[in-house]
Design an enzyme around this catalytic site. Structure first.
Site, short mmCIF file in Angstrom:
data_model
loop_
_atom_site.label_atom_id
_atom_site.label_comp_id
_atom_site.label_asym_id
_atom_site.label_seq_id
_atom_site.Cartn_x
_atom_site.Cartn_y
_atom_site.Cartn_z
N GLU A 1 1.26 20.25 -1.83
CA GLU A 1 2.08 21.00 -0.89
C GLU A 1 3.29 21.63 -1.58
OE1 GLU A 1 4.31 20.66 3.45
OE2 GLU A 1 3.69 18.82 2.43
N HIS B 1 4.92 18.72 5.31
CA HIS B 1 3.97 17.72 5.81
C HIS B 1 4.17 16.42 5.04
CE1 HIS B 1 0.34 16.11 7.60
NE2 HIS B 1 -0.16 15.86 6.40
N HIS C 1 3.68 8.15 9.23
CA HIS C 1 2.76 9.26 9.47
C HIS C 1 2.11 9.10 10.84
CE1 HIS C 1 0.11 12.47 9.05
NE2 HIS C 1 -0.60 12.12 7.99
N PHE D 1 -7.07 15.88 7.03
CA PHE D 1 -8.39 15.63 6.47
C PHE D 1 -9.39 16.63 7.09
CE2 PHE D 1 -8.19 10.83 5.20
CZ PHE D 1 -7.27 11.14 4.23
N CYS E 1 -4.61 15.32 10.99
CA CYS E 1 -3.15 15.33 10.98
C CYS E 1 -2.54 16.71 11.24
CB CYS E 1 -2.65 14.78 9.65
SG CYS E 1 -3.35 13.15 9.28
N LYS F 1 8.72 12.08 7.51
CA LYS F 1 7.80 10.94 7.51
C LYS F 1 8.36 9.78 6.68
CE LYS F 1 3.54 13.57 8.22
NZ LYS F 1 4.15 14.92 8.24
#
Length: 408
Positions: A314, A303, A337, A396, A163, A332
């Site tokens: 975050e 994010h 996403h 990831f 991502c 998002k």
């Protein structure tokens, strides 16, 4: 080749998303707080534990033509659509092909083709598999097709960093210009993999929202009731230029913002759980490259995927690296996403916030998690000058990318 120390200007923007088939429609939807999430009512989704996703607002074949689209994976299609818009928005610069580069990141590349052609192979045999399969499957397909479309011979590169891919692509574009290897770079991310397998896999990992409150209320970044992300699809692309090259093209060239700095780090910690330390380093590197102090950042595009652990990690990272003063948003909540394209779309949103002086609200934020000590915009957009903004993307594998934009 000589290193370049001047400004890098964003002269073109392109996107196709669950909110709109281009940047103006997507931005208008973000400012209006609309959602692109809907129910998956296809037969293939009937047995899935999660049956919601954010599908494209406009089918790529409507832009590319159905004959062209049939030879492209959906990921390649969306990359071409976004790149065409960005290139046109930049005024189609006349540039030496060897000084024009393309960097398009993706998380899964042509996974829809891979899965679909495997079904064909098993059901009908090898002779029925499409001869276009391999060019459609390869992860570098989006970058390759965009380079062919534009005649770019300065490199066609493909970061594959989950991502963070789209944001890493823009960071790499900045590097190519600063290293003197290109005058213009078309950079961004593309992803299109709304399919039973990734939906089932993410659901089994407890990463997806169950959508119990309704499809359009499912993505709830920073809300105390958040329970996972919503899978989306789309692409976002920017055109980056040396300031002197853009200036030589004349006063009519658009200057959306300056890409002032980028920070790319890795956690070396866990394959799926992000580490705050790596995120903090990415933001601090981006600020250092931009020669800005934390207090210079007025806005952070988070994010924030709407997962319980990820959003909190975050929030703590932003507070440590930048502070609690910036206005924060998480789009998002509206787009879902977009995985490999998420960082590029977040960058576009941050650029537009800097350019237009308005930050979209985070949809579905009803009750801020008490552990989130940030000024997260909710309810209505926040208006006011945004001299500089930071956009985050984390993936990831422990991939972290942060981008800093300032007013042109």
């Amino acid at each position: 080749m000589r290193a370049y120390a001047g400004d890098v200007i964003v002269t073109g923007l392109g996107a196709t998303t669950p909110l709109g088939g281009d940047v103006p429609d997507t931005w208008d939807a973000m400012l209006s707080g609309r959602s692109g999430v809907g129910v998956l009512d296809e037969e293939w989704a009937a047995g899935l534990p999660v049956r919601i996703a954010a599908r494209l607002a406009v089918e790529p074949a409507e832009v590319l033509g159905r004959v062209r689209a049939r030879r492209l994976d959906r990921c390649e299609q969306v990359a071409l659509v976004a790149a065409r818009e960005a290139w046109a928005d930049a005024g189609a610069p006349e540039v030496d092909p060897e000084r024009l580069a393309v960097v398009i990141g993706t998380g899964t590349g042509g996974a829809l083709t891979l899965l679909g052609q495997d079904d064909v192979l098993e059901a009908h045999g090898a002779r029925h598999v499409s001869p276009h399969t391999m060019p459609m499957v390869m992860a570098n397909g989006p970058a390759a097709w965009v380079s062919i479309e534009l005649g770019a011979r300065g490199g066609a590169l493909t970061p594959v960093s989950a991502c963070a891919s789209g944001a890493e692509a823009i960071a790499l574009g900045l590097d190519l210009i600063r290293l003197g290897r290109a005058d213009v770079v078309v950079a961004g991310g593309a992803e299109a993999c709304v399919h039973a397998l990734p939906l089932a896999g993410f659901a089994q990992a407890k990463a997806l929202s169950a959508g119990g409150a309704g499809p359009q209320e499912a993505s709830r970044p920073f809300d105390v009731r958040r329970d996972g992300f919503v899978l989306g699809e789309g692409a976002a692309v920017v055109v980056l230029e040396r300031a002197d090259f853009a200036g030589a093209r004349g006063p009519g060239v658009r200057r959306h913002a300056v890409l002032a700095g980028a920070g790319v780090t890795s956690d070396a910690h866990h394959i799926t759980a992000g580490a705050s330390e790596g995120q903090v380093r990415a933001m601090r590197r981006a600020l250092a490259e931009a020669d800005l102090a934390p207090q210079n950042i007025a806005h952070v595009h988070a994010h924030a995927t709407s997962t319980p652990l990820g959003d909190l990690t975050e929030a703590r990272s932003v507070a440590e690296a930048v502070g609690i003063h910036p206005v924060v948003t998480a789009t998002k909540s509206m787009t879902g996403h977009l995985c490999g394209a998420a960082g590029a779309l977040g960058a576009v949103a941050a650029i537009l916030a800097v350019r237009d002086g308005v930050v979209p609200a985070t949809r579905n934020l009803v009750e801020l998690d008490p552990e989130v000590k940030l000024d997260v915009v909710a309810g209505a957009p926040r208006h006011g000058s945004v001299p500089a903004a930071l956009a985050n993307a984390f993936g990831f594998g422990g991939h972290n990318a942060s981008l800093v934009f300032r007013q042109a």
